[in-house]
Design a protein around this motif. Sequence first.
Motif, short mmCIF file in Angstrom:
data_model
loop_
_atom_site.label_atom_id
_atom_site.label_comp_id
_atom_site.label_asym_id
_atom_site.label_seq_id
_atom_site.Cartn_x
_atom_site.Cartn_y
_atom_site.Cartn_z
N GLN A 66 -13.86 21.22 42.15
CA GLN A 66 -15.21 22.35 41.62
C GLN A 66 -16.07 21.51 42.07
O GLN A 66 -17.11 22.19 41.59
N SER A 105 -6.98 22.51 36.85
CA SER A 105 -8.44 21.74 36.55
C SER A 105 -8.47 20.86 36.35
O SER A 105 -7.02 20.39 36.17
N GLY A 106 -9.68 19.80 35.88
CA GLY A 106 -9.83 18.32 35.93
C GLY A 106 -9.23 18.39 34.45
O GLY A 106 -8.09 16.94 34.89
N ARG A 111 -13.37 15.60 24.71
CA ARG A 111 -12.09 16.74 25.24
C ARG A 111 -11.36 15.05 25.13
O ARG A 111 -9.79 15.36 24.67
N THR A 137 -17.65 14.60 37.75
CA THR A 137 -18.53 14.73 37.75
C THR A 137 -19.10 14.09 38.03
O THR A 137 -20.84 14.28 38.60
N CYS A 158 -19.55 10.39 34.24
CA CYS A 158 -21.21 11.46 33.96
C CYS A 158 -20.72 11.86 33.01
O CYS A 158 -19.62 13.29 33.34
N MET A 216 -6.73 14.16 33.07
CA MET A 216 -7.19 13.75 31.69
C MET A 216 -5.66 13.85 31.34
O MET A 216 -5.82 12.23 30.74
N ASP A 223 -13.02 9.77 33.25
CA ASP A 223 -13.10 10.91 34.26
C ASP A 223 -14.98 10.94 34.85
O ASP A 223 -16.10 11.13 34.71
C1 LIG Z 1 -16.87 15.55 33.44
C2 LIG Z 1 -15.89 16.85 32.75
N1 LIG Z 1 -14.92 16.26 32.71
C3 LIG Z 1 -13.86 17.11 32.75
C4 LIG Z 1 -14.32 18.08 32.67
C5 LIG Z 1 -13.14 19.34 32.72
O1 LIG Z 1 -13.03 20.13 33.65
P1 LIG Z 1 -12.36 21.31 34.58
O2 LIG Z 1 -13.52 22.56 33.56
O3 LIG Z 1 -11.77 21.06 35.83
O4 LIG Z 1 -10.55 21.36 33.57
C6 LIG Z 1 -16.02 18.90 32.90
C7 LIG Z 1 -15.70 19.84 33.52
O5 LIG Z 1 -16.79 20.72 33.56
C8 LIG Z 1 -16.51 17.88 33.41
O6 LIG Z 1 -17.97 17.56 33.62
#
Ligand SMILES: Cc1ncc(COP(=O)(O)O)c(C=O)c1O
Length: 376
Positions: free
Chosen positions: A187, A60-61, A90, A165, A134, A65, A162
Motif C-alpha cells: 500500500q 499488512s506489512g 514495532r 515505505t 525509511c 516483520m 523493513d
Molecule cells: C516503515 C513502516 N514499517 C511498518 C509499517 C506497518 O505496516 P502495516 O501497517 O502495513 O502493518 C509501516 C506502515 O505505515 C511503515 O511505514
Amino acid sequence: MEVKLFTPGPTPVPKEIRDAGAQPMIHHRSEDFSKILKAARDSLKTFCDCDGEVLLFSSSGSGGMEACVTSLFAPGDEVVVVEGGKFGERWVDLAKHYKLNLKVIKVEWGKAVRPEAVLSAITPNTRGLLIQACESSTGAYHPISQIGEALPKAQDLMFVVDAITALGVHDISMVRDRIDALICGSQKAFMCPPGLATVSLSVRAIDRLSKVQPMGFYFSLQRELKAQVKGQTAFTPAISLICAFQAALSQLETIGKEGLFKRQKLLQKMARTAFREDGFSLFNSDEDATWGITVAHAPKEVELKAWLKMLKTEHGMWLAGGQGELEGKIFRISHMGAIGAKDLLWGLETIETSLANYYPNARDRRGSAAAREMVK
Ligand SMILES: Cc1ncc(COP(=O)(O)O)c(C=O)c1O
C-alpha cells in the motif's frame, strides 16, 4: 468531494491497478494463479536485487516483520534493534514478544542512525540486526547501504530491513547492501490496496531458515518458502491483490529504477523547497530525509489538528499527522507511488490556499511557484 490521499500509506491506487485486482476470481490451486504468483515473485526479485527467494503474505506489512522475527530467530537470540520512531518501536515490541535478547539503539526521532552506532552495538554473538530503511513516522532514512557495507561479512548475522515505505522509493539492492530479509507492503510505493506483505530472502537467510524451528504457524517463512517455490501458497492467498501487485510491478518496470529514483529526488526537492519558501520548518535535515515523504512543523499561526481537518473536509486533501510522541507536532505529506509532480504541485498549491484562512498574505507565498519552476 473526492479526498486525495497524500498519506504515507495507503497511497492512491491507479485505475489500471484497480482493474487488475477486479478481474473475475480464479482459483489459487490453478495453473493461471501459479503463473501470476511466479511473475510477481520474479519481478520483485529483480526489482530488489535478491539472490534468494521472494515470499508473499496475505497480511499488512507488520505480518512480514513478524514472519521474519518468528522464522529467522529463536528465543534468547541476541539481536540489535534500531529504534528511531514508531516502527522502530514495532521491532522492539516484536523482539520482546518473542523473547529475543535485544539491544536497542535509540535514535532521536527525526534523525537517521549513524553506521558507527550500529557497528559498535554488534558483538560476535549478534544473530540479527533489525532496522527500518525509511522510518516513516518521522521521515528519516537510515543509511542502509553504508550499514550493510560495514557489517561483518563472515558472521552469521541476519540484516533484516523493513523497507515498507522505502522499496520503490530509494535505491535498495539486497546483494549490494548485504540485506538478508527485506520486508515490503503493497500500500505504499507499490500503489496497491493494503493487504499484501512481501519478504525477500537472501541465500544466507534461506540457509538460516533450515536451522531454526519457526515460532509462528501462519507467519512461517519456512512453510511459505516450501509452498511458493512450487508455485503455491500455504494458505488461501489474497488473489486479487496479487494480480494488482503484479500489474504495479509491470508499471514500475516500465518507469525503470533510475527513472524512479530521479523522480523521487525531484519530488522531495519540490516539497522541501516549497515548504521552506512558505515558512514551514522541516523536521528532518536534508541529509537524513527520505525521498518519499516530507515532514514539517506547521507555521506558528496554524493550529495543526484543525488545519489538517480543514484540508480534508474543505479542500479534499488528506495529509498525515504525527504518530506517538510526534502527535500534534508535525505533519507528513507523502510523494511516492502514484503521486507525480502534477499531483504534488496541486497539493502544495492547496496547502497555500488553505493557509489564507490563517494569515491574509498567505496566498502570496511563493513555495508552489518555486516547485513549479523545477518541473518546467
Ligand atoms: C516503515 C513502516 N514499517 C511498518 C509499517 C506497518 O505496516 P502495516 O501497517 O502495513 O502493518 C509501516 C506502515 O505505515 C511503515 O511505514
